[in-house]
Design an enzyme around this catalytic site. Structure first.
Site, PDB file in Angstrom:
ATOM      1  N   GLY A  79       0.833  -1.191   0.000  1.00 11.63           N
ATOM      2  CA  GLY A  79       0.000   0.000   0.000  1.00 11.63           C
ATOM      3  C   GLY A  79       0.869   1.242   0.000  1.00 11.63           C
ATOM      4  N   GLN A  81       3.085   9.953   1.336  1.00 16.64           N
ATOM      5  CA  GLN A  81       4.390   9.279   1.432  1.00 16.64           C
ATOM      6  C   GLN A  81       5.316   9.641   0.273  1.00 16.64           C
ATOM      7  OE1 GLN A  81       2.458   5.263   2.359  1.00 16.64           O
ATOM      8  NE2 GLN A  81       4.344   5.131   3.541  1.00 16.64           N
ATOM      9  N   CYS A 134       6.007  -0.146   7.669  1.00 18.46           N
ATOM     10  CA  CYS A 134       5.648   1.064   6.919  1.00 18.46           C
ATOM     11  C   CYS A 134       6.868   1.560   6.162  1.00 18.46           C
ATOM     12  CB  CYS A 134       5.167   2.140   7.893  1.00 18.46           C
ATOM     13  SG  CYS A 134       4.627   3.640   7.059  1.00 18.46           S
ATOM     14  N   LEU A 135       6.649   1.898   4.909  1.00 19.22           N
ATOM     15  CA  LEU A 135       7.755   2.385   4.081  1.00 19.22           C
ATOM     16  C   LEU A 135       8.328   3.682   4.645  1.00 19.22           C
ATOM     17  CD1 LEU A 135       6.139   1.636   0.612  1.00 19.22           C
ATOM     18  CD2 LEU A 135       7.972   0.353   1.727  1.00 19.22           C
ATOM     19  N   HIS A 141      -4.438   1.317   7.605  1.00 20.61           N
ATOM     20  CA  HIS A 141      -3.073   1.853   7.708  1.00 20.61           C
ATOM     21  C   HIS A 141      -2.906   3.040   6.745  1.00 20.61           C
ATOM     22  CE1 HIS A 141       1.505   1.091   7.853  1.00 20.61           C
ATOM     23  NE2 HIS A 141       1.357   1.901   6.814  1.00 20.61           N
ATOM     24  N   GLU A 142      -3.405   2.894   5.515  1.00 24.82           N
ATOM     25  CA  GLU A 142      -3.252   3.966   4.516  1.00 24.82           C
ATOM     26  C   GLU A 142      -4.116   5.185   4.856  1.00 24.82           C
ATOM     27  OE1 GLU A 142      -0.784   3.556   2.876  1.00 24.82           O
ATOM     28  OE2 GLU A 142      -0.616   1.379   2.966  1.00 24.82           O
ATOM     29  N   HIS A 179      -2.475   7.314   7.300  1.00 23.09           N
ATOM     30  CA  HIS A 179      -1.471   8.221   6.721  1.00 23.09           C
ATOM     31  C   HIS A 179      -2.121   9.531   6.270  1.00 23.09           C
ATOM     32  CE1 HIS A 179       2.384   6.156   6.534  1.00 23.09           C
ATOM     33  NE2 HIS A 179       1.835   5.056   6.053  1.00 23.09           N
TER      34      HIS A 179
HETATM   35  O1  GNR Z   1       4.122  -2.576   2.508  1.00 22.58           O
HETATM   36  C1  GNR Z   1       3.461  -2.456   3.547  1.00 22.58           C
HETATM   37  N1  GNR Z   1       3.152  -3.563   4.270  1.00 22.58           N
HETATM   38  C2  GNR Z   1       2.235  -3.565   5.301  1.00 22.58           C
HETATM   39  C3  GNR Z   1       2.172  -4.696   6.122  1.00 22.58           C
HETATM   40  C4  GNR Z   1       1.273  -4.752   7.157  1.00 22.58           C
HETATM   41  C5  GNR Z   1       0.423  -3.695   7.393  1.00 22.58           C
HETATM   42  C6  GNR Z   1       0.475  -2.561   6.600  1.00 22.58           C
HETATM   43  C7  GNR Z   1       1.371  -2.491   5.558  1.00 22.58           C
HETATM   44  S1  GNR Z   1       1.408  -1.092   4.530  1.00 22.58           S
HETATM   45  C8  GNR Z   1       3.079  -1.115   4.026  1.00 22.58           C
HETATM   46  C9  GNR Z   1       3.363  -0.028   3.020  1.00 22.58           C
HETATM   47  C10 GNR Z   1       3.120   1.329   3.651  1.00 22.58           C
HETATM   48  O2  GNR Z   1       3.854   1.841   4.439  1.00 22.58           O
HETATM   49  N2  GNR Z   1       2.009   1.929   3.309  1.00 22.58           N
HETATM   50  O3  GNR Z   1       1.699   3.109   3.872  1.00 22.58           O
HETATM   51 NI    NI Z   2       2.730   3.146   5.807  1.00 28.48          NI
END
Ligand code: GNR
Ligand code: NI
Length: 161
Positions: A31, A36, A79-80, A121-122, A125
């Site tokens: 995601g 980001q 998270c990236l 999660h997204e 952000h």
């Molecule tokens: O690549 C991602 N893997 C992930 C694994 C578990 C829960 C959420 C994520 S999102 C993350 C990429 C990211 O930081 N998206 O904002």
């Molecule tokens: Ni993230």
């Protein structure tokens, strides 16, 4: 702090979505939120299809969580934007989300499993929230220490080479 809604999904937003998918696949990640890559718009992309299977890119603008389940699920999140750090996060196991798709059509999507975790999660952000913000203060402090230590070691390893 929080990203701005798009007026509509037009060519400019579609180009943004394509750039984001490219960045997400290259990372690789499941995601990515526009913020980001430095764009404060309420746009996110996801692809939670298992490795080796058909890709299934999902493009989302102006997401709204309509409903979340009482049932919770725990997932090891990364998270990236916080490289190499992962922690277990508890969130609603399922959610229903309304959004604009790549063609500017309103859609409603029922999410469960990894997709439910990922979209929450997204959307976090877009609201300036990171997965570590869901941890208790104690765990968050420990996590931040762990992250700083990892970063120091990374810098040291780079300097040695
Ligand atoms: O690549 C991602 N893997 C992930 C694994 C578990 C829960 C959420 C994520 S999102 C993350 C990429 C990211 O930081 N998206 O904002
Ligand atoms: Ni993230």
């Amino acid at each position: 702090m929080t990203s701005y809604p798009v007026e509509q999904v037009d060519d400019e937003i579609r180009t943004l979505m394509d750039d984001m998918l490219e960045t997400m696949y290259a990372a690789p990640g499941i995601g990515l939120a526009a913020i980001q890559i430095g764009v404060p718009k309420r746009v996110l992309v996801m692809d939670v299809s298992p490795e080796g299977e058909e890709p299934n890119p999902i493009c989302v603008a102006n997401p709204e969580i309509l409903k979340t389940s009482d049932a919770l699920a725990e997932c090891e999140e990364g998270c990236l934007s916080i490289p190499d750090l992962t922690e277990k996060v508890v969130r609603p196991a399922e959610c229903r989300v309304r959004y604009l798709d790549r063609d500017n059509n309103e859609q409603t999507m029922n999410c469960s499993g990894l997709l439910a975790t990922c979209i929450q999660h997204e959307i976090d952000h877009l609201n300036g929230v990171l997965f570590v913000d869901h941890l208790s203060k104690l765990k968050k402090d420990l996590s931040l220490k762990k992250y700083k230590k990892m970063q120091r070691e990374k810098m040291r390893d780079m300097a040695e080479k």
